[in-house]
Design a protein around this motif. Structure first.
Motif, PDB file in Angstrom:
ATOM      1  N   SER A   1     -49.234 -45.304 -35.543  1.00  0.00           N
ATOM      2  CA  SER A   1     -48.983 -44.632 -36.824  1.00  0.00           C
ATOM      3  C   SER A   1     -48.155 -45.468 -37.792  1.00  0.00           C
ATOM      4  CB  SER A   1     -48.270 -43.292 -36.574  1.00  0.00           C
ATOM      5  OG  SER A   1     -47.016 -43.499 -35.927  1.00  0.00           O
ATOM      6  N   ASN A   2     -47.518 -46.526 -37.312  1.00  0.00           N
ATOM      7  CA  ASN A   2     -46.719 -47.385 -38.191  1.00  0.00           C
ATOM      8  C   ASN A   2     -47.645 -48.359 -38.913  1.00  0.00           C
ATOM      9  OD1 ASN A   2     -44.846 -48.946 -39.477  1.00  0.00           O
ATOM     10  ND2 ASN A   2     -43.872 -49.716 -37.620  1.00  0.00           N
ATOM     11  N   THR A   3     -48.161 -47.959 -40.063  1.00  0.00           N
ATOM     12  CA  THR A   3     -49.154 -48.769 -40.783  1.00  0.00           C
ATOM     13  C   THR A   3     -48.538 -49.628 -41.882  1.00  0.00           C
ATOM     14  OG1 THR A   3     -49.559 -46.892 -42.275  1.00  0.00           O
ATOM     15  CG2 THR A   3     -50.982 -47.102 -40.327  1.00  0.00           C
ATOM     16  N   SER A   4     -47.247 -49.511 -42.110  1.00  0.00           N
ATOM     17  CA  SER A   4     -46.620 -50.281 -43.194  1.00  0.00           C
ATOM     18  C   SER A   4     -45.944 -51.543 -42.669  1.00  0.00           C
ATOM     19  CB  SER A   4     -45.605 -49.402 -43.934  1.00  0.00           C
ATOM     20  OG  SER A   4     -44.630 -48.906 -43.015  1.00  0.00           O
ATOM     21  N   GLU A   5     -44.995 -51.373 -41.754  1.00  0.00           N
ATOM     22  CA  GLU A   5     -44.256 -52.521 -41.243  1.00  0.00           C
ATOM     23  C   GLU A   5     -45.025 -53.280 -40.174  1.00  0.00           C
ATOM     24  OE1 GLU A   5     -40.689 -50.763 -39.845  1.00  0.00           O
ATOM     25  OE2 GLU A   5     -39.747 -50.682 -41.831  1.00  0.00           O
TER      26      GLU A   5
ATOM     27  N   TRP B   1     -58.499 -72.266 -47.150  1.00  0.00           N
ATOM     28  CA  TRP B   1     -58.713 -71.228 -46.150  1.00  0.00           C
ATOM     29  C   TRP B   1     -57.414 -70.644 -45.601  1.00  0.00           C
ATOM     30  CZ3 TRP B   1     -63.026 -73.956 -42.799  1.00  0.00           C
ATOM     31  CH2 TRP B   1     -64.234 -73.928 -43.525  1.00  0.00           C
ATOM     32  N   ILE B   2     -56.273 -71.085 -46.118  1.00  0.00           N
ATOM     33  CA  ILE B   2     -55.010 -70.542 -45.624  1.00  0.00           C
ATOM     34  C   ILE B   2     -54.957 -69.037 -45.909  1.00  0.00           C
ATOM     35  CG2 ILE B   2     -52.501 -70.608 -45.849  1.00  0.00           C
ATOM     36  CD1 ILE B   2     -53.666 -73.019 -44.430  1.00  0.00           C
ATOM     37  N   ASP B   3     -54.535 -68.275 -44.913  1.00  0.00           N
ATOM     38  CA  ASP B   3     -54.432 -66.814 -44.997  1.00  0.00           C
ATOM     39  C   ASP B   3     -55.794 -66.149 -45.163  1.00  0.00           C
ATOM     40  OD1 ASP B   3     -52.535 -64.775 -44.675  1.00  0.00           O
ATOM     41  OD2 ASP B   3     -52.558 -64.301 -46.808  1.00  0.00           O
ATOM     42  N   THR B   4     -56.822 -66.761 -44.563  1.00  0.00           N
ATOM     43  CA  THR B   4     -58.155 -66.162 -44.513  1.00  0.00           C
ATOM     44  C   THR B   4     -58.675 -66.236 -43.080  1.00  0.00           C
ATOM     45  OG1 THR B   4     -59.402 -68.208 -44.900  1.00  0.00           O
ATOM     46  CG2 THR B   4     -58.597 -67.022 -46.852  1.00  0.00           C
ATOM     47  N   PRO B   5     -59.649 -65.390 -42.732  1.00  0.00           N
ATOM     48  CA  PRO B   5     -60.210 -65.448 -41.372  1.00  0.00           C
ATOM     49  C   PRO B   5     -60.854 -66.783 -41.037  1.00  0.00           C
ATOM     50  CG  PRO B   5     -60.813 -63.390 -42.456  1.00  0.00           C
ATOM     51  CD  PRO B   5     -60.190 -64.270 -43.506  1.00  0.00           C
ATOM     52  N   TRP B   6     -61.369 -67.499 -42.057  1.00  0.00           N
ATOM     53  CA  TRP B   6     -62.058 -68.763 -41.802  1.00  0.00           C
ATOM     54  C   TRP B   6     -61.148 -69.779 -41.126  1.00  0.00           C
ATOM     55  CZ3 TRP B   6     -66.828 -67.709 -42.058  1.00  0.00           C
ATOM     56  CH2 TRP B   6     -67.334 -66.840 -43.037  1.00  0.00           C
TER      57      TRP B   6
ATOM     58  N   TRP C   1     -51.532 -71.216 -33.797  1.00  0.00           N
ATOM     59  CA  TRP C   1     -52.397 -71.522 -34.940  1.00  0.00           C
ATOM     60  C   TRP C   1     -52.468 -70.355 -35.942  1.00  0.00           C
ATOM     61  CZ3 TRP C   1     -53.932 -75.441 -37.549  1.00  0.00           C
ATOM     62  CH2 TRP C   1     -55.034 -75.351 -38.403  1.00  0.00           C
ATOM     63  N   PRO C   2     -52.702 -69.111 -35.514  1.00  0.00           N
ATOM     64  CA  PRO C   2     -52.681 -68.005 -36.482  1.00  0.00           C
ATOM     65  C   PRO C   2     -51.329 -67.831 -37.166  1.00  0.00           C
ATOM     66  CG  PRO C   2     -53.779 -67.314 -34.467  1.00  0.00           C
ATOM     67  CD  PRO C   2     -53.152 -68.652 -34.185  1.00  0.00           C
TER      68      PRO C   2
ATOM     69  N   ASN D   1     -50.101 -65.925 -43.792  1.00  0.00           N
ATOM     70  CA  ASN D   1     -48.844 -65.638 -44.469  1.00  0.00           C
ATOM     71  C   ASN D   1     -48.567 -64.143 -44.600  1.00  0.00           C
ATOM     72  OD1 ASN D   1     -48.418 -68.430 -44.937  1.00  0.00           O
ATOM     73  ND2 ASN D   1     -49.748 -68.347 -46.740  1.00  0.00           N
ATOM     74  N   SER D   2     -49.595 -63.387 -44.934  1.00  0.00           N
ATOM     75  CA  SER D   2     -49.414 -61.955 -45.158  1.00  0.00           C
ATOM     76  C   SER D   2     -49.478 -61.177 -43.851  1.00  0.00           C
ATOM     77  CB  SER D   2     -50.488 -61.429 -46.113  1.00  0.00           C
ATOM     78  OG  SER D   2     -51.784 -61.622 -45.562  1.00  0.00           O
ATOM     79  N   ILE D   3     -48.803 -60.046 -43.815  1.00  0.00           N
ATOM     80  CA  ILE D   3     -48.804 -59.190 -42.630  1.00  0.00           C
ATOM     81  C   ILE D   3     -50.207 -58.684 -42.334  1.00  0.00           C
ATOM     82  CG2 ILE D   3     -47.996 -56.964 -41.730  1.00  0.00           C
ATOM     83  CD1 ILE D   3     -45.345 -57.435 -43.041  1.00  0.00           C
ATOM     84  N   GLU D   4     -50.978 -58.392 -43.378  1.00  0.00           N
ATOM     85  CA  GLU D   4     -52.314 -57.831 -43.186  1.00  0.00           C
ATOM     86  C   GLU D   4     -53.279 -58.792 -42.512  1.00  0.00           C
ATOM     87  OE1 GLU D   4     -50.614 -57.757 -45.988  1.00  0.00           O
ATOM     88  OE2 GLU D   4     -50.077 -55.616 -46.029  1.00  0.00           O
TER      89      GLU D   4
END
Length: 280
Positions: free
Chosen positions: A65-69, A140-145, A216-217, A222-225
């Motif tokens: 349920s903690n979807t923010s942090e 490609w930084i901060d992307t799935p690629w 590597w990830p 950079n972003s939490i998402e």
């Protein structure tokens, strides 16, 4: 002592030894599951209780349920998408390369192959900065690629599949060529269907390696998402100030896909390992 008695003794000893090793391997997983079902006060109590007195799913509910942090479901989806995509592409690319090195005749084939094998002597950490520079140059930084594309031409995968392909009778190819099959049709309709055990082994290794990758990830996101589960778990540790019960709940969630994959692939796993690498 008869031969049958000797064989029975060897089998009994092997069974006892392997059972003991199996218990040692599964004990941490049982402890993780047990701790994840306990209240926090019971999770750090001593002595350890393997069976929770008052089992609860509150830790799982709190973590999910903690979807923010700490959006663990988002991290789970990221890891699953990246690991599956990476595994599928690795199987396709390495199997094509292995097919060329094992079944096709061209000048310098073996020299190129063994030169490729020599790169396995290079420590992976040495490729970290060059790989990051390339990924950064491509944007490609901060992307799935950044977590899917690097490592698609894995040398280990090429070696494993090549050794398996060498054991497939060439008469099957010759018959297909007489029937008018192209090289790609032979690869797709003959070689791959006969190589399911080796492909499953490679898929399992690749998926586990990508799913559990942390360094590597951590570097390329950079972003939490965009975080994956291994990186997210380190964030979760800081978020909850090392609340062990919640940490164990998140850890067990991250282990479930690998456990399911291994259980589904175990019959192919033993066969693929035993039949790969027997020919030079």
């Amino acid at each position: 002592m008869s031969v049958k008695s000797e064989e029975r003794k060897i089998k009994t000893t092997s069974f006892i030894f392997l059972s003991a090793v199996g218990v040692l391997w599964i004990a941490p997983l049982i402890w993780i599951l047990s701790t994840s079902l306990k209240p926090e006060s019971a999770a750090i109590s001593w002595p350890i209780r393997w069976i929770p007195e008052t089992p609860t799913l509150k830790n799982y509910i709190d973590v999910i349920s903690n979807t923010s942090e700490a959006p663990i479901l988002k991290w789970f989806a990221n890891s699953l998408f990246i690991a599956v995509s990476h595994t599928v592409l690795v199987l396709f690319i390495t199997s094509l390369a292995a097919y060329a090195y094992s079944r096709l005749e061209f000048k310098g084939r073996d020299k190129i192959f063994w030169s490729l094998m020599a790169t396995m002597m290079i420590p992976p950490i040495m490729n970290l900065i060059p790989a990051y520079s390339i990924v950064n140059f491509l944007g490609w930084i901060d992307t799935p690629w950044a977590m899917i594309i690097p490592g698609l031409g894995g040398v280990f995968g090429i070696f494993l599949l090549r050794q398996f392909f060498l054991g497939i009778p060439k008469e099957l190819e010759e018959a297909a060529i007489i029937d008018g099959a192209t090289l790609f049709q032979i690869y797709w309709k003959i070689i791959l269907p006969l190589s399911k055990p080796a492909l499953v082994v490679l898929a399992l290794f690749t998926f586990m390696g990508n799913w559990n990758d942390f360094l590597w990830p951590l570097i390329v996101t950079n972003s939490i998402e965009m975080r994956t589960l291994p990186v997210g778990l380190s964030i979760l540790q800081g978020t909850y100030n090392i609340q062990y019960a919640k940490m164990m709940a998140a850890t067990f969630i991250s282990a479930v896909p690998v456990l399911i994959l291994f259980l589904l692939a175990q019959r192919f796993f033993v066969k693929g390992i035993s039949l790969s690498g027997v020919k030079g």
